[in-house]
Structures are given as C-alpha cells and as structure tokens.
Design a protein around this motif. Structure first.
Motif, PDB file in Angstrom:
ATOM      1  N   PHE A 322       0.829  -1.264   0.075  1.00 26.56           N
ATOM      2  CA  PHE A 322       0.007   0.173  -0.096  1.00 26.56           C
ATOM      3  C   PHE A 322       0.769   1.256   0.145  1.00 26.56           C
ATOM      4  O   PHE A 322       2.088   1.281   0.686  1.00 26.56           O
ATOM      5  CB  PHE A 322      -0.953  -0.087   1.288  1.00 26.56           C
ATOM      6  N   MET A 323       0.530   2.210  -0.765  1.00 26.90           N
ATOM      7  CA  MET A 323       1.313   3.556  -0.860  1.00 26.90           C
ATOM      8  C   MET A 323       0.282   4.578  -0.709  1.00 26.90           C
ATOM      9  O   MET A 323       0.473   5.772  -1.132  1.00 26.90           O
ATOM     10  CB  MET A 323       1.819   3.694  -2.330  1.00 26.90           C
ATOM     11  N   GLY A 324      -0.872   4.423   0.090  1.00 24.51           N
ATOM     12  CA  GLY A 324      -1.915   5.597   0.142  1.00 24.51           C
ATOM     13  C   GLY A 324      -3.246   5.286  -0.145  1.00 24.51           C
ATOM     14  O   GLY A 324      -3.724   4.086  -0.519  1.00 24.51           O
ATOM     15  N   ASP A 325      -4.048   6.288  -0.259  1.00 24.20           N
ATOM     16  CA  ASP A 325      -5.576   6.028  -0.688  1.00 24.20           C
ATOM     17  C   ASP A 325      -5.675   5.776  -1.936  1.00 24.20           C
ATOM     18  O   ASP A 325      -6.491   4.583  -2.225  1.00 24.20           O
ATOM     19  CB  ASP A 325      -6.120   7.244  -0.474  1.00 24.20           C
ATOM     20  N   GLU A 326      -4.938   6.058  -2.884  1.00 22.47           N
ATOM     21  CA  GLU A 326      -5.298   5.766  -4.344  1.00 22.47           C
ATOM     22  C   GLU A 326      -4.013   5.082  -4.939  1.00 22.47           C
ATOM     23  O   GLU A 326      -4.333   4.706  -6.284  1.00 22.47           O
ATOM     24  CB  GLU A 326      -5.330   7.148  -5.085  1.00 22.47           C
ATOM     25  N   HIS A 327      -3.125   4.544  -4.267  1.00 22.90           N
ATOM     26  CA  HIS A 327      -1.871   4.077  -5.032  1.00 22.90           C
ATOM     27  C   HIS A 327      -1.363   2.730  -4.214  1.00 22.90           C
ATOM     28  O   HIS A 327      -1.518   2.538  -2.937  1.00 22.90           O
ATOM     29  CB  HIS A 327      -0.784   5.106  -5.245  1.00 22.90           C
ATOM     30  N   GLY A 328      -0.576   1.923  -4.936  1.00 23.74           N
ATOM     31  CA  GLY A 328       0.143   0.722  -4.411  1.00 23.74           C
ATOM     32  C   GLY A 328       1.317   0.606  -5.245  1.00 23.74           C
ATOM     33  O   GLY A 328       1.466   1.094  -6.321  1.00 23.74           O
ATOM     34  N   ALA A 329       2.323  -0.170  -4.652  1.00 22.60           N
ATOM     35  CA  ALA A 329       3.590  -0.177  -5.213  1.00 22.60           C
ATOM     36  C   ALA A 329       3.752  -1.762  -5.655  1.00 22.60           C
ATOM     37  O   ALA A 329       3.141  -2.683  -4.917  1.00 22.60           O
ATOM     38  CB  ALA A 329       4.861   0.135  -4.401  1.00 22.60           C
ATOM     39  N   ILE A 330       4.123  -2.019  -6.753  1.00 24.01           N
ATOM     40  CA  ILE A 330       4.457  -3.465  -7.280  1.00 24.01           C
ATOM     41  C   ILE A 330       5.911  -3.490  -7.432  1.00 24.01           C
ATOM     42  O   ILE A 330       6.566  -3.011  -8.133  1.00 24.01           O
ATOM     43  CB  ILE A 330       3.697  -3.559  -8.569  1.00 24.01           C
ATOM     44  N   LEU A 331       6.643  -4.450  -6.494  1.00 27.71           N
ATOM     45  CA  LEU A 331       7.900  -4.857  -6.448  1.00 27.71           C
ATOM     46  C   LEU A 331       8.094  -6.260  -6.977  1.00 27.71           C
ATOM     47  O   LEU A 331       7.836  -7.246  -6.450  1.00 27.71           O
ATOM     48  CB  LEU A 331       8.482  -4.684  -5.158  1.00 27.71           C
ATOM     49  N   PRO A 332       8.566  -6.383  -8.178  1.00 29.30           N
ATOM     50  CA  PRO A 332       9.149  -7.711  -8.820  1.00 29.30           C
ATOM     51  C   PRO A 332      10.150  -8.027  -8.169  1.00 29.30           C
ATOM     52  O   PRO A 332      11.038  -7.314  -7.643  1.00 29.30           O
ATOM     53  CB  PRO A 332       9.176  -7.291 -10.123  1.00 29.30           C
ATOM     54  N   PRO A 333      10.627  -9.484  -8.483  1.00 26.86           N
ATOM     55  CA  PRO A 333      11.708  -9.964  -7.856  1.00 26.86           C
ATOM     56  C   PRO A 333      12.993  -9.316  -8.351  1.00 26.86           C
ATOM     57  O   PRO A 333      12.810  -8.834  -9.590  1.00 26.86           O
ATOM     58  CB  PRO A 333      11.666 -11.369  -8.214  1.00 26.86           C
ATOM     59  N   SER A 334      14.153  -9.590  -7.757  1.00 25.69           N
ATOM     60  CA  SER A 334      15.380  -8.845  -8.216  1.00 25.69           C
ATOM     61  C   SER A 334      15.826  -9.474  -9.571  1.00 25.69           C
ATOM     62  O   SER A 334      15.664 -10.613  -9.776  1.00 25.69           O
ATOM     63  CB  SER A 334      16.494  -8.913  -7.205  1.00 25.69           C
ATOM     64  N   GLY A 335      15.976  -8.714 -10.477  1.00 26.53           N
ATOM     65  CA  GLY A 335      16.482  -9.314 -11.693  1.00 26.53           C
ATOM     66  C   GLY A 335      15.488  -9.453 -12.716  1.00 26.53           C
ATOM     67  O   GLY A 335      15.800  -9.769 -13.770  1.00 26.53           O
ATOM     68  N   THR A 336      14.284  -8.933 -12.380  1.00 22.80           N
ATOM     69  CA  THR A 336      13.114  -9.149 -13.134  1.00 22.80           C
ATOM     70  C   THR A 336      12.581  -7.757 -13.772  1.00 22.80           C
ATOM     71  O   THR A 336      13.007  -6.556 -12.962  1.00 22.80           O
ATOM     72  CB  THR A 336      11.956 -10.057 -12.659  1.00 22.80           C
ATOM     73  N   THR A 337      11.786  -7.543 -14.769  1.00 22.10           N
ATOM     74  CA  THR A 337      11.389  -6.481 -15.379  1.00 22.10           C
ATOM     75  C   THR A 337      10.043  -5.983 -14.849  1.00 22.10           C
ATOM     76  O   THR A 337       9.108  -7.018 -15.106  1.00 22.10           O
ATOM     77  CB  THR A 337      11.366  -6.350 -16.708  1.00 22.10           C
ATOM     78  N   PRO A 338       9.757  -4.848 -14.207  1.00 23.42           N
ATOM     79  CA  PRO A 338       8.308  -4.519 -13.703  1.00 23.42           C
ATOM     80  C   PRO A 338       7.595  -4.396 -14.977  1.00 23.42           C
ATOM     81  O   PRO A 338       8.023  -4.138 -16.175  1.00 23.42           O
ATOM     82  CB  PRO A 338       8.687  -3.463 -12.957  1.00 23.42           C
ATOM     83  N   PRO A 339       6.206  -4.233 -14.760  1.00 22.83           N
ATOM     84  CA  PRO A 339       5.238  -3.813 -16.051  1.00 22.83           C
ATOM     85  C   PRO A 339       5.564  -2.469 -16.249  1.00 22.83           C
ATOM     86  O   PRO A 339       6.021  -1.802 -15.644  1.00 22.83           O
ATOM     87  CB  PRO A 339       3.945  -4.033 -15.351  1.00 22.83           C
ATOM     88  N   GLY A 340       5.250  -2.241 -17.350  1.00 27.66           N
ATOM     89  CA  GLY A 340       5.310  -0.711 -18.096  1.00 27.66           C
ATOM     90  C   GLY A 340       4.289   0.102 -17.711  1.00 27.66           C
ATOM     91  O   GLY A 340       2.873  -0.462 -17.474  1.00 27.66           O
ATOM     92  N   LEU A 341       4.396   1.387 -17.931  1.00 25.71           N
ATOM     93  CA  LEU A 341       3.560   2.299 -17.898  1.00 25.71           C
ATOM     94  C   LEU A 341       2.097   1.992 -18.609  1.00 25.71           C
ATOM     95  O   LEU A 341       2.279   1.632 -19.893  1.00 25.71           O
ATOM     96  CB  LEU A 341       4.061   3.740 -18.300  1.00 25.71           C
TER      97      LEU A 341
END
Length: 383
Positions: A322-341
């Motif tokens: 959780f990052m607040g009322d409207e937002h959350g963070a997605i943390l992928p495993p080290s060495g992997t690429t997070p989803p794009g904008l």
C-alpha cells in the motif's frame, strides 16, 4: 460517470477487459460458477443443505446462481441485505444472522416477513423475543426465529445450554413466534491455516454445540435446523455431523485469507475452490528503478488482512505494498522487469467482504472479455 456509463459498451467485445477503467472489481465468471457447483455437489453428497451467506457478495445475481444450484435460501448479516435480496426477487429462505433489536428495525422485519416465505431471524435475549412476538402478533403473521449460540467469542448469542433452553421456552410462550432451530457460527476457527489444528478446534466447539442440542432436546425442543459452518470449516463440519445446513460465504470468491488455508486436508497445497474475485489495476508511474506504482490503494482494497497477492501482469513473485489512498507499489523480484506504464496488473482480494463493499459494480469476465455488469446490490447496507 457510473460503471454502466463507462463500460456497458464494452460488453461482448473480444479483449474488452483490457479497456476497463481501473481500479475495477472483476469476477471470473467460469471460476465463480465452478465454485458454486463444487460446494453444491459437496453439500448434496454429505446430505447437508446450503444457505450461503450473502454478506460476502451482496449480490442478487450471485444469490440467484446459488439458488439455481440448489441453495434453500440465503443468509444475510443485516436486515438491509435481506430487503435488497427480496426486492430483487429472492424471497424464500432468508435468514438474518444478527439480532434485530431496535423498534425501527423490528418494524422493517415484520414488514419483510409479510412479503417473503420462511423468513427467519436469530435471537439471543428474552427481551428481544418478547418484542418480536408482540410485533409479529400485531402484524398478523408468525415469525420464525432461531436461537443464536455464542461459540466463545462473546459477540452475539446465548452463552450456555441453560440460557438456550430458557430462550427456547420464551419463544414457545409467544403465540406469534415459531421456534425454528439453533445457529452457531465458529468464526475464529475459519482461518486457522493448518487442517489438523482447525479440526481440533472445531471438534472442541462441536462437543459444546452438541451439549446445547442435547439440552434443548431434553427440554422438549430439539432444534429443527442447526445452521452454521463456513468456508474454512465445512469439510470438517460435514464429518462431525452437527449442522443440518451450511452458511458458507467466501467459497464463491476465495480471497487471500482462505487461499492460504488447507481447506480440504488432503495434503495438496491447493484449495478445492478458485480465486474468482479480482481487482484490475494499472501502472500509473514507473520512474523508480525496480518498482512501479498502480492506481489501487486503500480505497480499492480492504486493509484488515495481508496485502493483496499479485496474480497477473507482473513477474511471478511480485509483491504489492500500500502507498496511500489511491496508490500501491508493485515490487518484482530482483533481476526481473516490472510492468510498463499503462499496463494492467491483476490483484487478488485480501478479504472479499469489505473489498466488495468498496465498489458499486462487478465487472464479470470470461477470459479477457467483459460479459456482464452486475450491481453490488446491497453495498453499504449496514443496517
């Protein structure tokens, strides 16, 4: 704009789920239907009736699917939920599982009794029995009542076999009340992760429930209905042979709290029911290396359980914070690429009941296609 305004035009279009405005509450319809069918088949095999709990889904549409699969009615936590179901055509076999005590609520209860069949409510105090008896008598239609038994959490319910017998006698003394049985919901045991530990706890509570049934029977009031059980306990309760009907609720959706439990006790690390309730979110910021921000926060997900699991749209093993009322963070495993904008991320519901209550509409999908919009009919009906 309403969900209907935003999304009705997408129904039936191939891949339309990807065009939904996020965050959005999603039902995987095939998974939902499989869950409903599996529970109905299990209950039928064990000789138990199903009266599923509508507080989970708050939906007329889902209630009708459960009845079509064999449910004898629906449980409702509050009278407002029962009124909404009745307004939607679910008018038989409703059970209100919390005491209805205030004068305005009792007036609504007897009015609902007048337009439904076999409505039931629980009682746990002789003063409430007297008030319900007087109201039912004035309304001219008998009301079915069930004794609520405290399983040990001191929330509602009579607290001893002797109190149950006294309440049964008070009910029978009211000419406009019908003694319909006993309810006991062992809520604290539902989420014990290990099957053996959960079974031991439920066996202990089962012995207590049997003592109450025996006391009522000895006093001339064997309970016609013994209602209880839940998603986490129904496999064990079926073998204990206490309940005539199951009040299972979350099995339709299987939230994160239940998916981590060994429901079946077969040594297989997989629930017999599937995650059918999902939250689609979208990446709205991707400026920090190794993480992205999605548009689903406290207002989109319940916060009384562990954070939601990441089910799709990000590398396996990704975590949500959780990052607040409207937002959350997605943390992928080290060495992997997070989803794009702008990419979609699929989250599992942490606790289905309060998560559902944050939304007006279910977006029902089959694969990646939006197939229906169902209202969360009883959203916010806390009275």
């Amino acid at each position: 704009m309403t969900d209907q305004d935003l999304h009705a035009g997408l129904i039936g279009a191939q891949g339309s789920r990807r065009d939904l405005n996020t965050p959005v509450l999603v039902i995987d319809r095939p998974a939902l239907e499989r869950n409903i069918a599996r529970m109905a088949a299990f209950a039928a095999e064990k000789g138990a009736k199903l009266r599923p709990h509508a507080k989970t889904h708050k939906s007329v549409d889902i209630a009708k699917l459960q009845i079509a699969a064999g449910a004898v009615g629906l449980c409702c936590a509050k009278i407002g939920e029962a009124e909404i179901l009745a307004d939607g055509g679910v008018t038989t076999g409703l059970l209100i599982t919390s005491p209805v005590v205030s004068a305005p609520a009792i007036a609504r209860l007897v009015a609902l009794n007048g337009r439904t069949t076999d409505l039931m409510t629980v009682v746990d105090h002789p003063a409430n029995v007297a008030a319900l008896g007087a109201a039912a008598n004035a309304a001219g239609k008998a009301l079915r009542v069930i004794i609520d038994l405290d399983p040990g959490i001191h929330r509602t319910g009579v607290a001893s076999p002797e109190a149950a017998v006294a309440l049964m006698q008070a009910i029978k003394a009211q000419p406009s009340l019908i003694y319909a049985g006993l309810q006991c919901y062992c809520g604290m045991q539902q989420h014990i992760k290990g099957f053996a530990d959960r079974k031991a706890n439920l066996e202990d509570r089962g012995a207590y429930i049997r003592s109450v049934i025996d006391a009522l029977t000895a006093a001339g009031g064997p309970p016609p209905i013994v209602s209880g059980s839940g998603t986490g306990s129904h496999r064990i309760d079926a073998e204990l042979g206490i309940f005539t009907e199951f009040q299972v609720g979350s099995y339709v959706f299987m939230d994160g709290q239940y998916l981590v439990c060994d429901i079946a006790g077969d040594g297989v690390d997989q629930s017999p029911y599937e995650a059918a309730l999902l939250i689609d979110a979208r990446v709205v910021s991707a400026n920090t290396p190794g993480m992205v921000t999605v548009d689903a926060g406290f207002k989109a997900l319940s916060t009384d359980a562990e954070p939601p699991t990441v089910l799709g749209g990000a590398p396996d093993g990704s975590r949500y914070f959780f990052m607040g009322d409207e937002h959350g963070a997605i943390l992928p495993p080290s060495g992997t690429t997070p989803p794009g904008l702008g990419e979609r991320v699929i989250l599992g519901a942490p606790h289905c009941d309060p998560t559902v209550n944050l939304y007006d509409t279910y977006h029902v999908v089959d694969g990646d296609t939006l197939v229906a919009l169902w209202p969360v009919s009883a959203r916010g009906r806390s009275r």
